[in-house]
Enzyme design. Structure first.
Site: not given
Ligand code: IDP
Ligand code: MG
Length: 149
Positions: A9, A49, A112, A115, A126
């Protein structure tokens, strides 16, 4: 063999952790079959998402994932989805186990670092959002017989 989508990310890219995150997945024994450096558009973020639409953190999540480039990858292996998720650690980095990516490099849920797809259906969906089929490379790896019996 399972394939799974992994994103480093924007925080991982900005903090210079791309190499260390890839190293951990390689070292675990997963096989890289696709990779690109890219900017996620709001449209792609909304598709990726879609399961989180309406949740209180949704807008912030779309802002976060579109805020700066990401590294998108497809990794392959037996039980690859679960192996990636255990390597990443818990979603909330504050409680992620030491030794995991999130537990070693991150401190909160909203930053975080990575993914990883959460199941076979989301992985297929995805991967299709981020990669064309001709961007995935099917290659034999000599080390495989030393990684799996
Ligand atoms: P996962 O990334 O471990 O699969 P999900 O529950 O699918 O976790 O949530 C997707 C992402 O949304 C998380 O990785 C995190 O970046 C963000 N997120 C989830 N819950 C929260 C929250 O309560 N506050 C802020 N961000 C959140
Ligand atoms: Mg998820």
């Amino acid at each position: 063999m399972e394939q799974t989508l992994v994103l480093v990310k924007p925080d991982g890219v900005q903090r210079g952790l791309v190499g260390q995150i890839i190293t951990r997945l390689e070292r675990r024994g997963l096989k890289l079959i696709g990779m690109k450096f890219m900017q996620v558009t709001r449209e792609l973020a909304a598709s990726h998402y879609e399961a989180h639409v309406g949740k209180p953190f949704y807008e912030g999540l779309v802002d976060y994932i579109t805020s700066s480039p990401v590294v998108a990858m497809v990794w392959e292996g037996k039980d690859g989805i679960q192996v990636v998720r255990t390597t990443m650690g818990a979603t909330n980095a504050a409680v992620a186990a030491p030794g995991t990516i999130r537990g070693d490099f991150a401190v909160e849920i909203g930053r975080n670092l990575v993914h990883g797809s959460d199941g076979p259906e989301s992985a297929a969906r995805e991967i299709g959002l981020f990669f064309a089929s001709d961007e995935l490379v099917n290659w034999p790896r000599e080390a495989d017989r030393w990684i799996r019996e």
